[in-house]
Scaffold this motif. Structure first.
Motif, short mmCIF file in Angstrom:
data_model
loop_
_atom_site.label_atom_id
_atom_site.label_comp_id
_atom_site.label_asym_id
_atom_site.label_seq_id
_atom_site.Cartn_x
_atom_site.Cartn_y
_atom_site.Cartn_z
N GLN A 38 -11.70 -5.06 -1.62
CA GLN A 38 -12.05 -5.62 -0.31
C GLN A 38 -11.96 -7.14 -0.28
O GLN A 38 -12.46 -7.82 -1.18
N GLY A 39 -11.31 -7.62 0.77
CA GLY A 39 -11.17 -9.06 0.93
C GLY A 39 -12.37 -9.65 1.66
O GLY A 39 -13.26 -8.92 2.10
N THR A 40 -12.39 -10.96 1.78
CA THR A 40 -13.54 -11.60 2.43
C THR A 40 -13.39 -11.60 3.95
O THR A 40 -14.36 -11.75 4.66
N ASN A 41 -12.18 -11.41 4.45
CA ASN A 41 -12.00 -11.38 5.91
C ASN A 41 -11.53 -10.00 6.35
O ASN A 41 -10.34 -9.67 6.29
N LEU A 42 -12.47 -9.21 6.81
CA LEU A 42 -12.16 -7.82 7.14
C LEU A 42 -11.41 -7.69 8.46
O LEU A 42 -10.95 -6.60 8.81
N ASP A 43 -11.27 -8.78 9.18
CA ASP A 43 -10.51 -8.73 10.44
C ASP A 43 -9.01 -8.76 10.19
O ASP A 43 -8.22 -8.45 11.07
N LEU A 44 -8.62 -9.16 8.99
CA LEU A 44 -7.18 -9.27 8.70
C LEU A 44 -6.64 -7.97 8.13
O LEU A 44 -7.32 -7.31 7.33
N PRO A 45 -5.40 -7.58 8.51
CA PRO A 45 -4.81 -6.40 7.88
C PRO A 45 -4.63 -6.63 6.37
O PRO A 45 -4.40 -7.76 5.93
N ALA A 46 -4.75 -5.55 5.63
CA ALA A 46 -4.64 -5.65 4.17
C ALA A 46 -3.20 -5.85 3.75
O ALA A 46 -2.26 -5.53 4.49
N VAL A 47 -3.02 -6.38 2.54
CA VAL A 47 -1.70 -6.40 1.92
C VAL A 47 -1.70 -5.27 0.88
O VAL A 47 -2.73 -5.01 0.25
N ALA A 48 -0.57 -4.58 0.77
CA ALA A 48 -0.57 -3.40 -0.09
C ALA A 48 0.51 -3.47 -1.16
O ALA A 48 1.53 -4.16 -1.01
N THR A 49 0.25 -2.75 -2.24
CA THR A 49 1.24 -2.56 -3.29
C THR A 49 1.10 -1.13 -3.78
O THR A 49 0.18 -0.42 -3.38
N GLY A 50 2.02 -0.67 -4.61
CA GLY A 50 1.90 0.69 -5.15
C GLY A 50 3.24 1.36 -5.28
O GLY A 50 4.29 0.75 -5.09
N SER A 51 3.18 2.65 -5.66
CA SER A 51 4.39 3.43 -5.89
C SER A 51 3.95 4.88 -6.09
O SER A 51 2.94 5.29 -5.53
N HIS A 52 4.65 5.62 -6.93
CA HIS A 52 4.33 7.05 -7.10
C HIS A 52 4.15 7.37 -8.58
O HIS A 52 4.62 6.61 -9.45
N VAL A 53 3.51 8.49 -8.87
CA VAL A 53 3.42 8.91 -10.28
C VAL A 53 3.98 10.31 -10.50
O VAL A 53 3.89 10.84 -11.61
N ASP A 54 4.55 10.94 -9.47
CA ASP A 54 5.19 12.22 -9.76
C ASP A 54 6.50 11.93 -10.49
O ASP A 54 7.09 10.86 -10.33
N ALA A 55 6.88 12.85 -11.35
CA ALA A 55 8.06 12.63 -12.20
C ALA A 55 8.95 13.86 -12.15
O ALA A 55 8.46 14.99 -12.26
N ILE A 56 10.25 13.63 -11.99
CA ILE A 56 11.20 14.75 -11.93
C ILE A 56 11.23 15.48 -13.28
O ILE A 56 10.78 14.93 -14.28
N PRO A 57 11.75 16.68 -13.35
CA PRO A 57 11.82 17.37 -14.64
C PRO A 57 12.54 16.53 -15.69
O PRO A 57 13.61 15.99 -15.43
#
Ligand code: GLV
Ligand code: MN
Ligand code: MN
Length: 422
Positions: free
Chosen positions: A68-87
């Motif tokens: 959580q940021g200090t200014n909750l009125d602002l939209p968040a910035v996001a990062t991430g990806s996936h952890v499913d793995a093909i065969p």
């Protein structure tokens, strides 16, 4: 602000996550909503909570861990990806963006940084198309590109619908609720291995690790081709007049290769990765074959021309060989473009860290492809050895991962705003 990565912990976590697998190490198989996937998710949620992040899941299992940021009125910035793995995959595809994103947040916390905007780590459900035949399920639903009724009806090889499987996995609620309004995120940055050879080659030539700042993501399309001929006894049925579905499929596979090569562009690729033969008996003439078709290009119009050329070849081969053919287009997505502002932040971060970088396109698709519909995006690539991916011997060194995480952390700090309290 100095960003210190706990490389040992991150390496340990990458190894620990790789152990949630249905394949023998070093290969990793982790198919969405399998027991191993669910165990991996539970383990990850513990890691997110340990870092003090507020964890929530949506109806398709996309998982959000928020600092959580200090200014909750602002939209968040996001990062991430996936952890499913093909065969029989490796342990870095997607994982580096999730565990690396977590380590970037922890590094900022250790540095005493306080973000203005909240920083959200997203783990997307089923970036890989392995189980339901369509990639980026979670981010497609979030962006509204995949409609909830169409998602619910997707079926796996056992005929179970996504709707049933996700509920059995513990994800309830309406799929309508997965959609995220544009403006929810001020930006999305995804850290990923390149999955191609460019950065690794540059690293070997210049003897230093470069990072890739992704300006565009190629346009992917996939289809299913069904060929129906006539079966029969492999010994008793004579060769003249046979309508062997697999012989027709063989010609189709070569036509795909030819069509992709015919553009002369390095960016056009065409692949048949699945061939299901019915009845699949040594002494039986194949009567039905299902092929998967994957065609991509950085230029969507050229991709569409190649797709049309393949479709014409399929019809011609079917007619000539007296077999029926059917082509079902599963997805045909546009390319995605990165945001100049996020690219500038990434550039500044690379320079602050003294890390070489180059601009490049991504030929693989990613959850960023769909996040780009609802937020400004960009991607950060790290090299992988020999450009190898979707294989058990996929490898990125701790040094490469660490550099990517440091640049990601700095970029998130810039995009979130804030600083160290005095
Ligand atoms: C993602 O895994 C892709 O196939 O590009
Ligand atoms: Mn992948
Ligand atoms: Mn991936």
């Amino acid at each position: 602000m100095k960003i210190d990565i706990d490389q040992q912990r991150l390496n340990g976590e990458i190894d620990a996550l790789a152990a949630f697998s249905d394949a023998e190490a070093p290969a990793v198989t982790r198919v969405v909503f399998s027991e191993q996937d669910l165990r991996a998710r539970a383990w990850l949620k513990e890691r997110f909570a340990e870092a003090g992040l507020a964890v929530r899941e949506d109806a398709v299992g996309n998982t959000f861990a928020r600092w959580q940021g200090t200014n909750l009125d602002l939209p968040a910035v996001a990062t991430g990806s996936h952890v499913d793995a093909i065969p029989h995959a490796g342990k870095y595809d997607g994982v580096v963006g999730v565990l690396g994103g977590l380590e970037a947040i922890r590094a900022l916390q250790r540095a005493g940084f306080r973000p203005d905007r909240s920083i959200e780590l997203i783990m997307f459900t089923s970036e890989e198309p392995t189980r339901f035949g369509l990639g980026c399920l979670g981010s497609r639903l979030m962006s509204g590109i995949l409609k909830p009724f169409a998602a619910a009806a997707l079926r796996d090889a056992e005929g179970q619908t996504l709707d049933t499987v996700r509920q059995q996995a513990g994800f309830h609620g309406s799929l309508e609720s997965v959609r995220v309004a544009p403006g929810t995120y001020s930006g999305f940055v995804e850290l990923h291995i390149e999955q191609g050879p460019i950065l690794d080659q540059q690293k070997r030539e210049q003897e230093k690790v470069p990072l890739g700042l992704v300006t565009h993501i190629a346009a992917p399309a996939s289809s299913q081709i069904t060929i129906e001929g006539e079966g029969g006894h492999a010994g008793a049925r004579l060769m003249p007049g046979r309508r062997d579905a697999l012989c027709a499929a063989s010609e189709i596979i070569l036509a795909v290769e030819q069509a992709a090569l015919s553009t002369g562009a390095i960016d056009t690729v065409g692949t048949v990765g699945i061939c299901r033969v019915h009845p699949g008996a040594v002494n039986s003439i194949p009567c039905r074959v299902q092929l998967s078709l994957d065609v991509r290009d950085t230029d969507a119009a050229r991709r569409d021309r190649v797709q049309a050329e393949i479709e014409a070849a399929v019809r011609e081969i079917g007619k000539r060989r007296g077999v029926s053919v059917n082509i079902e287009v599963i997805n045909s997505d546009p390319p995605a473009e990165s945001s100049p502002e996020i690219l500038t932040a990434l550039t500044t971060a690379c320079e602050a860290e003294g890390i070489a970088y180059r601009r490049m396109v991504s030929r693989a698709y990613h959850d960023s492809s769909f996040m780009s519909r609802i937020a400004p995006i960009a991607m950060l690539f790290i090299p992988c050895r020999g450009g190898v991916s979707h294989r058990a011997d996929e490898y990125s060194s701790p040094e490469e991962i660490g550099q990517g995480v440091r640049v990601l952390a700095r970029t998130l700090a810039m995009l979130a705003g804030g600083g160290r309290p005095v």
